[in-house]
Design a protein around this motif. Structure first.
Motif, PDB file in Angstrom:
ATOM      1  N   THR A 117       0.839  -1.197   0.000  1.00 21.14           N
ATOM      2  CA  THR A 117       0.000   0.000   0.000  1.00 21.14           C
ATOM      3  C   THR A 117       0.877   1.251   0.000  1.00 21.14           C
ATOM      4  O   THR A 117       2.091   1.178   0.270  1.00 21.14           O
ATOM      5  CB  THR A 117      -0.913   0.040   1.234  1.00 21.14           C
ATOM      6  OG1 THR A 117      -0.103   0.273   2.403  1.00 21.14           O
ATOM      7  CG2 THR A 117      -1.673  -1.281   1.401  1.00 21.14           C
ATOM      8  N   PRO A 118       0.291   2.421  -0.247  1.00 20.85           N
ATOM      9  CA  PRO A 118       1.082   3.663  -0.181  1.00 20.85           C
ATOM     10  C   PRO A 118       1.710   3.899   1.185  1.00 20.85           C
ATOM     11  O   PRO A 118       2.742   4.567   1.294  1.00 20.85           O
ATOM     12  CB  PRO A 118       0.050   4.744  -0.511  1.00 20.85           C
ATOM     13  CG  PRO A 118      -0.968   4.043  -1.356  1.00 20.85           C
ATOM     14  CD  PRO A 118      -1.063   2.658  -0.783  1.00 20.85           C
ATOM     15  N   GLY A 119       1.112   3.340   2.247  1.00 21.36           N
ATOM     16  CA  GLY A 119       1.652   3.541   3.592  1.00 21.36           C
ATOM     17  C   GLY A 119       2.925   2.771   3.859  1.00 21.36           C
ATOM     18  O   GLY A 119       3.633   3.055   4.838  1.00 21.36           O
ATOM     19  N   ALA A 120       3.258   1.809   3.004  1.00 20.31           N
ATOM     20  CA  ALA A 120       4.443   0.980   3.233  1.00 20.31           C
ATOM     21  C   ALA A 120       5.725   1.811   3.225  1.00 20.31           C
ATOM     22  O   ALA A 120       6.656   1.563   4.009  1.00 20.31           O
ATOM     23  CB  ALA A 120       4.515  -0.123   2.183  1.00 20.31           C
ATOM     24  N   ALA A 121       5.787   2.797   2.362  1.00 18.62           N
ATOM     25  CA  ALA A 121       7.000   3.614   2.244  1.00 18.62           C
ATOM     26  C   ALA A 121       7.300   4.366   3.535  1.00 18.62           C
ATOM     27  O   ALA A 121       8.468   4.522   3.923  1.00 18.62           O
ATOM     28  CB  ALA A 121       6.854   4.599   1.082  1.00 18.62           C
ATOM     29  N   LEU A 153       2.797   1.692  10.523  1.00 18.59           N
ATOM     30  CA  LEU A 153       2.421   0.296  10.301  1.00 18.59           C
ATOM     31  C   LEU A 153       0.941   0.075  10.589  1.00 18.59           C
ATOM     32  O   LEU A 153       0.229  -0.569   9.808  1.00 18.59           O
ATOM     33  CB  LEU A 153       3.273  -0.613  11.193  1.00 18.59           C
ATOM     34  CG  LEU A 153       2.940  -2.110  11.160  1.00 18.59           C
ATOM     35  CD1 LEU A 153       3.237  -2.690   9.785  1.00 18.59           C
ATOM     36  CD2 LEU A 153       3.713  -2.853  12.241  1.00 18.59           C
ATOM     37  N   LEU A 154       0.474   0.616  11.697  1.00 16.59           N
ATOM     38  CA  LEU A 154      -0.909   0.395  12.109  1.00 16.59           C
ATOM     39  C   LEU A 154      -1.892   1.224  11.283  1.00 16.59           C
ATOM     40  O   LEU A 154      -2.941   0.724  10.876  1.00 16.59           O
ATOM     41  CB  LEU A 154      -1.058   0.698  13.603  1.00 16.59           C
ATOM     42  CG  LEU A 154      -0.348  -0.316  14.515  1.00 16.59           C
ATOM     43  CD1 LEU A 154      -0.149   0.258  15.910  1.00 16.59           C
ATOM     44  CD2 LEU A 154      -1.122  -1.623  14.582  1.00 16.59           C
ATOM     45  N   THR A 155      -1.551   2.470  11.019  1.00 17.55           N
ATOM     46  CA  THR A 155      -2.466   3.309  10.241  1.00 17.55           C
ATOM     47  C   THR A 155      -2.475   2.909   8.774  1.00 17.55           C
ATOM     48  O   THR A 155      -3.498   3.041   8.089  1.00 17.55           O
ATOM     49  CB  THR A 155      -2.107   4.798  10.368  1.00 17.55           C
ATOM     50  OG1 THR A 155      -0.762   5.001   9.906  1.00 17.55           O
ATOM     51  CG2 THR A 155      -2.195   5.262  11.806  1.00 17.55           C
ATOM     52  N   GLY A 156      -1.349   2.404   8.278  1.00 20.97           N
ATOM     53  CA  GLY A 156      -1.274   1.990   6.884  1.00 20.97           C
ATOM     54  C   GLY A 156      -2.152   0.795   6.561  1.00 20.97           C
ATOM     55  O   GLY A 156      -2.438   0.529   5.386  1.00 20.97           O
ATOM     56  N   SER A 157      -2.586   0.082   7.593  1.00 17.28           N
ATOM     57  CA  SER A 157      -3.420  -1.112   7.388  1.00 17.28           C
ATOM     58  C   SER A 157      -4.796  -0.771   6.830  1.00 17.28           C
ATOM     59  O   SER A 157      -5.461  -1.634   6.254  1.00 17.28           O
ATOM     60  CB  SER A 157      -3.586  -1.858   8.716  1.00 17.28           C
ATOM     61  OG  SER A 157      -4.392  -1.095   9.614  1.00 17.28           O
ATOM     62  N   ALA A 201       9.854  -5.756   3.417  1.00 16.93           N
ATOM     63  CA  ALA A 201       8.818  -6.682   2.971  1.00 16.93           C
ATOM     64  C   ALA A 201       7.542  -5.938   2.597  1.00 16.93           C
ATOM     65  O   ALA A 201       6.855  -6.298   1.634  1.00 16.93           O
ATOM     66  CB  ALA A 201       8.540  -7.714   4.066  1.00 16.93           C
ATOM     67  N   LEU A 202       7.224  -4.892   3.345  1.00 21.07           N
ATOM     68  CA  LEU A 202       6.033  -4.099   3.045  1.00 21.07           C
ATOM     69  C   LEU A 202       6.148  -3.424   1.684  1.00 21.07           C
ATOM     70  O   LEU A 202       5.209  -3.451   0.875  1.00 21.07           O
ATOM     71  CB  LEU A 202       5.815  -3.040   4.131  1.00 21.07           C
ATOM     72  CG  LEU A 202       5.417  -3.530   5.519  1.00 21.07           C
ATOM     73  CD1 LEU A 202       5.382  -2.360   6.495  1.00 21.07           C
ATOM     74  CD2 LEU A 202       4.067  -4.223   5.482  1.00 21.07           C
ATOM     75  N   VAL A 203       7.287  -2.794   1.435  1.00 20.66           N
ATOM     76  CA  VAL A 203       7.489  -2.089   0.167  1.00 20.66           C
ATOM     77  C   VAL A 203       7.497  -3.073  -1.002  1.00 20.66           C
ATOM     78  O   VAL A 203       7.024  -2.755  -2.109  1.00 20.66           O
ATOM     79  CB  VAL A 203       8.795  -1.267   0.224  1.00 20.66           C
ATOM     80  CG1 VAL A 203       9.161  -0.727  -1.150  1.00 20.66           C
ATOM     81  CG2 VAL A 203       8.634  -0.116   1.216  1.00 20.66           C
ATOM     82  N   ALA A 204       8.003  -4.299  -0.743  1.00 26.23           N
ATOM     83  CA  ALA A 204       8.013  -5.331  -1.784  1.00 26.23           C
ATOM     84  C   ALA A 204       6.621  -5.903  -2.034  1.00 26.23           C
ATOM     85  O   ALA A 204       6.429  -6.655  -2.991  1.00 26.23           O
ATOM     86  CB  ALA A 204       8.978  -6.440  -1.407  1.00 26.23           C
ATOM     87  N   GLY A 205       5.676  -5.573  -1.162  1.00 27.31           N
ATOM     88  CA  GLY A 205       4.317  -6.073  -1.328  1.00 27.31           C
ATOM     89  C   GLY A 205       4.133  -7.512  -0.895  1.00 27.31           C
ATOM     90  O   GLY A 205       3.141  -8.152  -1.264  1.00 27.31           O
ATOM     91  N   ASP A 206       5.076  -8.033  -0.100  1.00 27.60           N
ATOM     92  CA  ASP A 206       5.013  -9.424   0.359  1.00 27.60           C
ATOM     93  C   ASP A 206       4.353  -9.463   1.737  1.00 27.60           C
ATOM     94  O   ASP A 206       5.018  -9.325   2.770  1.00 27.60           O
ATOM     95  CB  ASP A 206       6.426 -10.008   0.422  1.00 27.60           C
ATOM     96  CG  ASP A 206       6.429 -11.524   0.656  1.00 27.60           C
ATOM     97  OD1 ASP A 206       5.436 -12.031   1.224  1.00 27.60           O
ATOM     98  OD2 ASP A 206       7.420 -12.169   0.286  1.00 27.60           O
TER      99      ASP A 206
END
Length: 232
Positions: A117-121, A153-157, A201-206
């Motif tokens: 998601t955009p929040g991963a960055a 991490l929490l808000t990006g969910s 891992a978040l930015v990789a979308g995994d």
């Protein structure tokens, strides 16, 4: 001279801390007139403080009895104010363990939802700042980056409940500043690396890898607190 708001805060902080510390034990009757005399404040200031304590579940007015101190089972244990008081009390380590166990069930799920998601960055950027703070040996910057990491991490969910929980996690992280144990209060490179693994891992979308990395991050932190906790 303290303002009315300042007097209210002083009474609230002192009474709240006394209740959490056990100085005012469950079943104790808090007498407004005695509190007013102790602090040199008006009854209205005391009543305002007691209303806040009631909203946090620490006290309850009873007819023909007065304002009664309640047991911990009634407290709003996820409220940042209660977390701060418990963090300054003999129950510091117990609170850390309890909330880390809760976070074990929440943050891995949040990570799986935030992946790609955009929040991963923002999560990865905060982890990078933690690593940078390690290099500068700046524990304050490390803490602020750690707070940003978990909030992102929490808000990006995209989960509103997880977003609300971010305030609880921030309050918990900030209680560590009163402790002097390096493994849990200052920068550690290993911990920063675990945060970075989540961010990558978040930015990789995994989502699976992000969830596993988040679980490992919180598990290791929990185990550190258990190891550091007093045995007596």
């Amino acid at each position: 001279m303290a303002t009315g708001r300042g007097l209210h805060a002083q009474v609230l902080e002192t009474l709240g801390q006394r209740i959490v510390d056990g100085v005012l034990a469950p079943g104790t009757v808090v007498r407004p007139e005695a509190v007013a005399a102790e602090f040199g404040v008006s009854r209205s200031v005391v009543r305002e403080a007691l209303r806040v304590l009631q909203s946090l579940g620490l006290v309850e007015p009873r007819q023909r009895v007065g304002t009664l101190v309640l047991d911990i089972v009634s407290w709003e244990l996820l409220a940042p104010t209660v977390i701060r008081w418990r963090g300054a009390s003999p129950w510091y380590f117990a609170q850390q363990r309890e909330l880390l166990e809760l976070r074990l069930g929440v943050e891995p799920v949040a990570a799986s939802l935030t992946a790609g998601t955009p929040g991963a960055a923002a999560v990865l950027a905060a982890a990078t700042d933690m690593i940078d703070a390690c290099g500068r040996e700046d524990s304050r910057a490390y803490l602020e980056a750690d707070v940003r990491f978990h909030r992102a991490l929490l808000t990006g969910s995209g989960n509103a409940v997880f977003t609300h929980f971010a305030g609880t996690v921030e309050a918990l992280l900030r209680t560590r500043t009163s402790e002097s144990r390096d493994t849990i209060t200052r920068w550690t490179r290993d911990a920063a690396a675990r945060h970075e693994a989540v961010g990558l891992a978040l930015v990789a979308g995994d989502g699976g890898a992000a969830s596993a990395a988040a679980r490992e991050l919180v598990r290791v932190t929990r185990d550190e607190f258990i190891a550091e906790a007093p045995t007596s």
